[in-house]
Design an enzyme around this catalytic site. Sequence first.
Site, PDB file in Angstrom:
ATOM      1  CG  ASP A 185      10.034  17.703   0.595  1.00 58.50           C
ATOM      2  OD1 ASP A 185       9.522  18.165  -0.434  1.00 58.50           O
ATOM      3  OD2 ASP A 185      10.588  18.410   1.461  1.00 58.50           O
ATOM      4  CD  GLU A 191      10.764  17.945  -4.390  1.00 56.44           C
ATOM      5  OE1 GLU A 191      10.623  19.056  -4.918  1.00 56.44           O
ATOM      6  OE2 GLU A 191      11.201  17.797  -3.240  1.00 56.44           O
TER       7      GLU A 191
END
Length: 645
Positions: free
Chosen positions: A309, A352
């Site tokens: 993330d 990401e």
Amino acid sequence: MSVINCEEVKRDEFHTEKYYESYNIFGAHVVTEDEIQGVRFTVWAPHAKAMSVVGDFNEWDYEQHKMLQVTEEGIWSLFIPHIEEGEIYKYAIETLAGDVILKADPYAIYAEVRPNTASVVFDIKGYEWNDKNWTRKKKKKPIYKEAMTVYELHFGSWKKKEDGTLYSYREMVEELIPYVVEHQFTHIEIMPLVEHPYDRSWGYQGTGYYAATSRFGTPHDLMYFVDECHKYGIGVILDWVPGHFCKDAHGLYLFDGTPTYEYKDKDVQENPVWGTVNFDLGKREVRNFLISNALFWMRYFHIDGFRVDAVANMLYWNKEGQEQSNEHAVSFLRELNEAVFAEDEDFLMTAEDSTAWPLVTTPTYEGGLGFNYKWNMGWMNDVLKYMECAPEYRKHIHEKMTFSLLYAYSENFILPLSHDEVVHGKKSLLNKMPGDYWDKFAQLRLLYGYFFTHPGKKLLFMGGEFGQFDEWKDLEDLDWNLHDFEMHRYMHDYFKELIALYKRSKPLWQLDHSPEGFQWIDANNNEQSIFSFIRQGDKQEDALVVVCNFTKATYENYKVGVPDFEYYNEILNSDAEQYGGSGQVNKKRLKTILEPYHNQAAHVEITIPPFGVSILRPVKTRKGSKKQDGSKTKVRSNVTSRGKR
């Protein structure tokens, strides 16, 4: 788990060297020492004046179980005899300021169910895995030249019981796995399952990185869930957050009263938008904590991949007005990926990342960050902006649908239609579509058709498969009652047929990471907002022609240039009546006309449906025709494809 006596560990192994088995030193371990069974507690708190272990077993008395400092750099340890698995505990830390604070164990394997915040002694040993066949299958078929369809979900809001309570890890085996198998997803990607205090953080603001959240059961229960996924051929990817953590008082924040896991400099410590703090990725002990954590999930939970993330937030300092890269993060990510792929070369490490940072999916030995996949955020943003535009104005932003092919092979991409785009007022995918009720469903079918035929692996957030009308509501479950409505049933049937077609069609995935796998037929018809292209597999006959119409107009006898095969069959039309469409389909076999068109040797004439996608498959090669050469116009890339590591 082989517990290491911390007194025997060289200081440099944790404090100054790469040490990726930190979980064998730190935390609470059920052990026998000097023939006495008990629990050894070990923690790193470099600026603590004194440390104790407290819990129900000593009535939370700070004075009873004082810890011994075993290294000058702040490792503290204590063996407490005659306590067992299931005991709740915290560390009582006397700070330099003289205060006593209570903290959960950073290396705890289990925790109390929220809102309680204590750690729980748990012996992780003992689960017997049954997934050797899955491991062999992964090694036999690396994912780069295989179909990959990822179902992203939030464990707590996919489905709930009638009384509103959560399904457990074990109960989700019966609820979720058959559903995933029915839809032929190859993987599930679960939003973070580390322990976290606040439901609405969705797990992205964690306090216990080694503890599978107790909301859904025990660590062994989660192991069983993963084991069963593997039994049915489903890979398990976890969302993992190595960049930042929450500021709750019982967690990592100011762990010993001073910045311990986070940066000391306030300018780079804080994430004001998220209310979190950044890990100090320049500190060896923090790197060892995080990389050990990644390997812990791989070794003990048999996880198949991480979606890492907020990589963009890691790569750049968040000082106001400063664009300087964070070299600590860059070197950390490279070290992380090297460690992960040394452990399992078939693992999925997905970044990401919304930046243009180069070589994200290039191996570190070639100068890259070392991931093997990256979310294509640019594709997602451009395509959704295009789809939200009124059809009559799409011709003015035509380039949003073609731009992605200019960089499609610069990285190994996953196309994400993710949770980020269906929350916080952004509307569901269905409700993003302009027009009336019928138009919305037609355009969502069209979007999915384009999604599954565009180069790149696929990821869809839960609910999209049947046309969830409302945006994601994280405190509720999906609107399963929508299956009572005809158009949602049609959508669901279409999605299942589309994903089945994708999985059995090599041209749609075999050359995902090679420019030879895609060729525009016509990328320039902005007036009619029609796009046509070829997807190609390893073999010449493994080819599909795709035609997408992003307006409501119907076109008959529309010429489409095609490779020189004698016939084409339409194998999918999103406007078919069984999918809720108007029925403008091409039922008959399409005979090619041997006249060049669109820089192709031949063409066919087809009916193009409103808001429709038509997929054509060649039937047989024309007698005497020559193999297609490289003279056709192709999308070129100046970056070598990296479809394998």
